[in-house]
Scaffold this active site. Structure first.
Site, mmCIF file in Angstrom:
data_model
loop_
_atom_site.group_PDB
_atom_site.id
_atom_site.type_symbol
_atom_site.label_atom_id
_atom_site.label_comp_id
_atom_site.label_asym_id
_atom_site.label_seq_id
_atom_site.Cartn_x
_atom_site.Cartn_y
_atom_site.Cartn_z
ATOM 1 N N THR A 132 46.671 44.345 -13.118
ATOM 2 C CA THR A 132 46.839 43.724 -11.796
ATOM 3 C C THR A 132 48.312 43.342 -11.694
ATOM 4 O O THR A 132 48.999 43.229 -12.712
ATOM 5 C CB THR A 132 45.993 42.451 -11.668
ATOM 6 O OG1 THR A 132 46.412 41.551 -12.691
ATOM 7 C CG2 THR A 132 44.518 42.744 -11.838
ATOM 8 N N GLU B 74 40.502 45.518 -9.684
ATOM 9 C CA GLU B 74 39.264 45.190 -10.411
ATOM 10 C C GLU B 74 38.074 46.010 -9.924
ATOM 11 O O GLU B 74 37.001 45.956 -10.501
ATOM 12 C CB GLU B 74 38.958 43.697 -10.248
ATOM 13 C CG GLU B 74 39.904 42.768 -11.008
ATOM 14 C CD GLU B 74 41.156 42.393 -10.241
ATOM 15 O OE1 GLU B 74 41.509 43.116 -9.277
ATOM 16 O OE2 GLU B 74 41.797 41.386 -10.596
ATOM 17 N N TRP C 252 41.492 26.613 9.450
ATOM 18 C CA TRP C 252 42.173 27.737 8.828
ATOM 19 C C TRP C 252 42.733 28.691 9.884
ATOM 20 O O TRP C 252 42.041 29.016 10.849
ATOM 21 C CB TRP C 252 41.192 28.519 7.944
ATOM 22 C CG TRP C 252 40.848 27.814 6.687
ATOM 23 C CD1 TRP C 252 41.149 26.511 6.370
ATOM 24 C CD2 TRP C 252 40.125 28.347 5.574
ATOM 25 N NE1 TRP C 252 40.664 26.217 5.134
ATOM 26 C CE2 TRP C 252 40.028 27.317 4.609
ATOM 27 C CE3 TRP C 252 39.572 29.591 5.294
ATOM 28 C CZ2 TRP C 252 39.392 27.494 3.388
ATOM 29 C CZ3 TRP C 252 38.932 29.768 4.080
ATOM 30 C CH2 TRP C 252 38.844 28.733 3.137
HETATM 31 P P1 ADP Z 1 47.535 43.244 -6.353
HETATM 32 O O1 ADP Z 1 47.947 43.218 -4.912
HETATM 33 O O2 ADP Z 1 47.324 41.896 -6.935
HETATM 34 O O3 ADP Z 1 48.246 44.249 -7.156
HETATM 35 P P2 ADP Z 1 45.395 44.909 -5.775
HETATM 36 O O4 ADP Z 1 46.290 46.053 -5.524
HETATM 37 O O5 ADP Z 1 44.220 45.082 -6.594
HETATM 38 O O6 ADP Z 1 46.111 43.778 -6.449
HETATM 39 O O7 ADP Z 1 45.099 44.233 -4.389
HETATM 40 C C1 ADP Z 1 43.879 43.692 -4.056
HETATM 41 C C2 ADP Z 1 44.016 42.796 -2.877
HETATM 42 O O8 ADP Z 1 44.691 43.429 -1.805
HETATM 43 C C3 ADP Z 1 42.689 42.398 -2.285
HETATM 44 O O9 ADP Z 1 42.099 41.356 -3.014
HETATM 45 C C4 ADP Z 1 43.091 41.988 -0.880
HETATM 46 O O10 ADP Z 1 43.612 40.681 -0.833
HETATM 47 C C5 ADP Z 1 44.208 42.939 -0.562
HETATM 48 N N1 ADP Z 1 43.709 44.062 0.247
HETATM 49 C C6 ADP Z 1 43.380 45.294 -0.161
HETATM 50 N N2 ADP Z 1 43.005 46.059 0.874
HETATM 51 C C7 ADP Z 1 43.073 45.287 1.979
HETATM 52 C C8 ADP Z 1 42.812 45.486 3.372
HETATM 53 N N3 ADP Z 1 42.419 46.652 3.858
HETATM 54 N N4 ADP Z 1 42.987 44.439 4.196
HETATM 55 C C9 ADP Z 1 43.405 43.243 3.740
HETATM 56 N N5 ADP Z 1 43.678 42.999 2.456
HETATM 57 C C10 ADP Z 1 43.527 43.996 1.581
#
Ligand code: ADP
Length: 547
Positions: free
Chosen positions: A188, A333, A450
């Site tokens: 991550t 994840e 919020w």
């Molecule tokens: P990181 O950004 O921590 O590297 P990830 O790439 O796994 O981790 O990102 C996951 C997060 O990205 C999700 O928990 C969510 O907050 C955000 N995310 C992913 N796709 C979307 C989407 N289509 N719309 C809004 N948020 C998104």
């Protein structure tokens, strides 16, 4: 006593994907734009043979099953061969994101105990800098041919990928083993604390590939020409190297050439029909085609995810360019796909405006994933499209624990067992369409209410003068937090604070309108192309809101 099924227990192994592609779509092309700038073409048959040679070459390093083979590489055929060659021979492919800070790259390589590092020529200076910080890596492989090897380097015993491959005869039989064996690791991004490793299994990766190719998910078929813009170091390019093998379609890899012009030319020259990437890459491509008054001749649909797809981008792609947008949500994840927004038969009868609002949501789960929204006490909330709560998931390609982290990340949901908490806040409507309102840490908490930063950004992005926008919370003496909008204007556009704020009138409740707007030249992005809210909040920590 239950009657047991009497069917073969053939393990779901990653090697079976490329074997299938080689046998049934052997002549189908894989085209790669290389780091050097030229195009390389070969077929799935060639890819499978060379993946076997990679497996043979890795075996000569004396590695043991489960050892990690790391990559620092762009999307390309050699990277694909390492995906299959390493995982297929019971090693674990660890894709490292080269856009991370150098110290983080070394930290991740050490945490994963990587034994081999294969890297593209563009990362030679980075690797040279890090060698002394990664004592566990015993073999460095430069993913190039002899002609492009450096005359001098500080990397001890640097090996040449092509020489290693060419030395092998390919007489290698993919081994069979337990489908629950680890196939790859992705970390991550660690926006808070150290990054954590998600360890995928062969079984989870194959099931994810099956599920994500379905018609109501990514809808991949052998007739597609797929160009994954999403990097192979970002959650396995959303599984596309695997799902493309299942359907046996043509693959086009852009290498490091991700600017609008390079992408457009590759789309047109190779007849790309389908792509996938985070919203920021589409900003670049759309700017380029817009400025040059171009159209796409073969590009039909794209998955956009990783962060919220601004409705304005969805409309531009659909209305101006005839490209279907499939908004998707997922995370490291989850391997990463969880939900995708595709209209049902019933929804296709709705007026277009209503259809659009549904497509703006993050969508329905793929079979294999379960989701729920829960309140702070862990109780499930109704699927009414309005009750916002913490999004939790479980399923065949959701992590159970992080690499070498004894503490379980899972939470109990009242009467429903254990689930993975995503850290996202969402609603789910009666049709099962999920919509993310925010990441829990990005929500703007104003006087106990919020405000969704995504809503504020989506409105700003609909203004023709806005290139990119981020809404963040700013400390406020009376309301605790109030929204501050950070905007990058389109080149040559005059846009004032007052005009920007006036644009919100009638588009959102008055109390949710940002208190202030600041214009910047650039918004910081994470290594996976998302807006770095944490950094922005830090940057504007002492910003004084008016009034
Ligand atoms: P990181 O950004 O921590 O590297 P990830 O790439 O796994 O981790 O990102 C996951 C997060 O990205 C999700 O928990 C969510 O907050 C955000 N995310 C992913 N796709 C979307 C989407 N289509 N719309 C809004 N948020 C998104």
């Amino acid at each position: 006593m239950a009657l047991m099924g009497q069917m073969m227990a053939m393990p779901l192994l990653i090697s079976s994907l490329i074997q299938h592609a080689a046998r049934h779509s052997g002549d189908t092309e894989i085209v790669s734009k290389r780091v050097e700038g030229d195009l390389h073409r070969y077929t799935w048959r060639d890819a499978e043979l060379r993946s076997r040679k990679v497996a043979q070459a890795l075996a000569r390093f004396g590695l043991e099953a489960g050892d990690r083979v790391a990559t620092l590489a762009w999307n390309g055929y050699r990277h694909l061969e390492i995906y299959y060659g390493a995982s297929g021979s019971q090693l674990v492919c660890h894709t490292i994101n080269p856009r991370l800070f150098p110290e983080q790259v070394a930290w991740i390589a050490n945490d994963a105990q990587d034994k081999v590092l294969c890297f593209d020529a563009s990362f030679l200076p980075l690797v040279e800098k890090l060698v002394s910080h990664m004592p566990g890596i015993k073999h460095y492989v430069l993913m190039t041919d002899r002609a492009h090897m450096p005359a001098q380097t500080s990397i001890p015993g640097l090996l040449c990928y092509e020489e290693l491959v060419e030395a092998e005869d390919g007489q290698y039989v993919w081994p069979s083993f337990d489908e629950n064996t680890a196939s790859s690791i992705c970390y991550t991004s660690g926006t808070t604390g150290h990054p954590k490793g998600a360890v995928y299994s062969h079984r989870s990766s194959v099931l994810h590939a099956y599920g994500s190719a379905l018609p109501d998910a990514m809808d991949c078929s052998s007739k597609d020409v797929v160009l994954p813009v999403v990097p192979m170091f970002h959650v396995n390019a959303w599984g596309l190297p695997y799902s493309a093998a299942i359907v046996g379609c043509k693959l086009v890899f852009p290498g490091p050439h991700l600017d609008g012009k390079s992408l457009y030319e590759l789309f047109e020259n190779e007849g790309v029909t389908f792509s996938a990437g985070v919203p920021t890459v589409w900003l670049g491509l759309l700017n380029y085609v817009g400025q040059n008054k171009l159209k796409f001749s073969t590009f039909k649909r794209t998955v956009i995810g990783g962060s919220a797809c601004p409705p304005a981008m969805l409309r531009t792609l659909m209305d101006d360019y005839g490209v279907e947008v499939i908004h998707a949500w997922g995370m490291t994840e989850l391997s990463p796909l969880g939900t995708l927004s595709k209209l049902t038969a019933k929804q296709l009868e709705l007026p277009v405006e209503e259809q659009r609002r549904i497509l703006e949501k993050q969508g329905k789960v793929i079979y294999g994933i379960d989701m729920a929204v829960i309140d702070d006490e862990g109780k499930p909330l109704p699927w009414d499209g309005a009750s916002a709560g913490n999004l939790v998931v479980r399923g065949s390609w959701v992590i159970d624990s992080y690499f070498q982290q004894p503490a379980s990340p899972l939470v109990e949901v009242a009467g429903m067992g254990t689930w993975f908490p995503t850290g996202d806040v969402a609603t789910i409507d009666a049709d099962g369409f999920m919509q993310i309102t925010d990441r829990s840490k990005d929500v703007i908490k104003s006087g106990g209410e919020w405000i969704s930063s995504i809503d504020l950004e989506n409105i700003a992005m609909a203004h023709p003068g806005v290139h990119e926008a981020a809404a963040i919370s700013c400390a406020h003496p009376k309301w605790d937090e109030r929204p501050l909008l950070v905007v990058v204007r389109k080149p040559g556009v005059e846009l004032t604070r007052e005009e920007m704020l006036a644009f919100y009138e009638g588009r959102i409740a008055k109390w949710q309108i940002p208190d202030d707007v600041v214009f910047v030249d650039e918004i910081p992005h994470t290594a996976t192309g998302k807006i770095q809210k944490l950094k922005l909040r830090e940057q504007f920590k002492s910003h004084r809101l008016p009034g």
